[in-house]
Design an enzyme around this catalytic site. Sequence first.
Site, short mmCIF file in Angstrom:
data_model
loop_
_atom_site.label_atom_id
_atom_site.label_comp_id
_atom_site.label_asym_id
_atom_site.label_seq_id
_atom_site.Cartn_x
_atom_site.Cartn_y
_atom_site.Cartn_z
N HIS A 184 0.92 -0.98 0.21
CA HIS A 184 0.01 -0.11 -0.17
C HIS A 184 0.74 1.02 0.01
CE1 HIS A 184 -2.82 3.13 1.34
NE2 HIS A 184 -3.76 2.16 0.60
N HIS B 210 -4.47 6.58 -5.40
CA HIS B 210 -5.66 7.20 -5.08
C HIS B 210 -6.61 7.99 -6.04
CE1 HIS B 210 -3.93 4.94 -1.68
NE2 HIS B 210 -4.88 4.74 -1.48
N HIS C 246 -7.52 -1.65 -5.66
CA HIS C 246 -7.67 -2.11 -3.84
C HIS C 246 -8.36 -2.87 -4.16
CE1 HIS C 246 -7.05 1.87 -2.49
NE2 HIS C 246 -6.79 2.20 -1.59
N HIS D 164 -14.91 6.37 3.00
CA HIS D 164 -13.74 6.10 3.46
C HIS D 164 -13.08 6.95 4.22
CE1 HIS D 164 -9.54 6.17 0.85
NE2 HIS D 164 -9.73 4.65 2.08
N HIS E 291 -10.57 6.15 7.50
CA HIS E 291 -9.21 6.71 7.56
C HIS E 291 -8.68 7.22 8.97
CE1 HIS E 291 -7.00 3.76 5.01
NE2 HIS E 291 -7.73 3.87 4.11
N PHE F 232 -1.47 7.14 5.32
CA PHE F 232 -1.38 6.01 3.91
C PHE F 232 0.17 5.67 3.83
CE2 PHE F 232 -3.78 8.49 0.01
CZ PHE F 232 -4.55 8.29 0.94
N HIS G 4 -11.51 -1.81 3.72
CA HIS G 4 -11.33 -2.03 2.12
C HIS G 4 -12.25 -3.32 2.00
CE1 HIS G 4 -9.65 1.76 0.28
NE2 HIS G 4 -8.81 1.55 1.77
CU1 C2O Z 1 -5.35 3.22 0.01
CU2 C2O Z 1 -8.47 3.34 2.14
O1 C2O Z 1 -6.63 4.02 1.18
#
Ligand code: C2O
Length: 586
Positions: free
Chosen positions: A181, A202, A211, A332, A336, A352, A365
Amino acid sequence: MASLLLSCSSTPTTTTTPTFVTAPPGFLTHNAKRTRQFNLSCKARNGNDEQRESPGKEETFQGKFDRRNLLVGMGGLYGAANLVSADYSPAFASPISAPDLSKCTRGTNLNTQQPLDVNCCPPLSQKSIDYKLPPVTKMRFRPAAHLASQEYIAKYEKAVELMKALPEDDPRSFMQQANVHCAYCNLTYEQTGDPSLRLQIHNCWHFFPWHRWYLFFYERILGKLIDDPTFGLPFWNWDNPPGMVMPNMFVKKDSPLYNPRRNQDHLPPATTDLNYAGKPTTDPSKIIPNNLTEMYSEMVRNVSTLEDFYGAKYVTGTKPDPGPGTVERGSHTALHVWVGQATPSGEDMGNFYSAGREPLFFSHHANVDRLWSIWRGLRGSKPKDFPESDWLNANFLFYDENAQLVRVKVGDTLENQKMGYVWQEVDLPWLKNRPTARVKKSKVATTSTAPKATETVFPVKLDKVVKVLVDRPKKSRSKKDKEKEEELLVIDGIEVDTAKFVRFEVYINDEDDKADEIIDKAEYAGCYSQVPHKNSTKVTSKIRLGLTELLEDLDVEDDDKILVSLVPRAGGEDITIGGIKIIYAS
Ligand code: C2O
């Protein structure tokens, strides 16, 4: 199958018994209670029964350049009509291609802009092979985390424990997987074909497919470690009230699923906040309706065009972060940051580079991935995927469960069943949560003294609530017109120059000046937010918010202007808006 899809409606009124995917024994708790009042009259509601045609699928990696040249020569396929967002991308660029791993560098900490203090480059390997989806003999089953049985949890814990025990340089080890990631998100790779730019998956149309591949291999590695070809990752069902809390399996201190680097105020029973703006989480009776309205906005109201759901076009030559889709920038991002520590760098989830070190990431995810399939199921006969080879043929590298380096492409991710997994069926309460207007037929746009949205107003800094009047080029549109074209509020030139988390919300004809954080109303048009993020060049982004249904709900379709309020919620002093206008797009 196709007719079943057509019977999907975004505001279902009938209730039927849903079709469940048969769960292998032990997957579900025996006392899992389900309420059924929101069941959809459609088998495909959780994306488990999709069928699609996949245009462009026949093209091979090798074939793409020849074919492209041919098409360019003919002046065909890549004419303006086929460009999803021509303003972002070179018209004749090629799809994003697998990076050269040998050129991986330390990358950038997007929060501090310093070189990363960790090396997240993958182990090198001889040659990659082009990946073929294995034939599906056994379906993997992804349970809702809050409904998972003890037996399932024990299995998942065992798998993660074994993954953590793999040698550090094994590409399947827990840290190497977390680094995948980081490598694709923290600018460690050159963009193949344009070494002046770095790769970032992203905030663009590759968010969902990339993802999906990431989870796909992660899941297969875990399954292989416990020798269970049916193993599926649990999904964190945060779009549904019973799942709106951090799932218990992740908070037991002695579990391999535990991670201490989390916001300690957000452990159970705190309600997850899908509109999280860095402020203390408050009353669930407010958060839950706001969450459902946010989901409705991301999944129904604001996604009439493909770009609005997936994110903006990103091809060779596009600068990173051309524009995120609704789910990416909304729920989303909110979660995070909500999960990560309440520090400026927000490890692990709120940053990230470290997000993949958080076991919860994969359940977060898995739900994002599920929402993608649900959205496709809700599309009925409307296009579900970009037909362009610039999207379908984009390709990435991953290590599979046998530590083989494989090259995968976006076009193979479109159907979860073909990839060999399904989700447990759960309710979709947001689907019926079309919010109601606070004030119908409001005259606020006629009486307001706010300035018109012209160059004299922009660019404007969002260090306070900004209100502008925006002209509508077309009013009183016919039903047919509205079906053909969505009315979109475009907010562009969004400059985010920050080491901080930023968020703002957009309201239309809202008479409420206090900005009291009630999102659960038809006046709410959507939001912009992103995980703390900073690139070497300034990020300029845009969002588009659907107005057609919203203006119906407010009963102001005959007005020739609307009052737009931009309400900063986090880091407003670090947000600049370049302009606002209304366009029509299909
Ligand atoms: Cu690649 Cu939710 O981030």
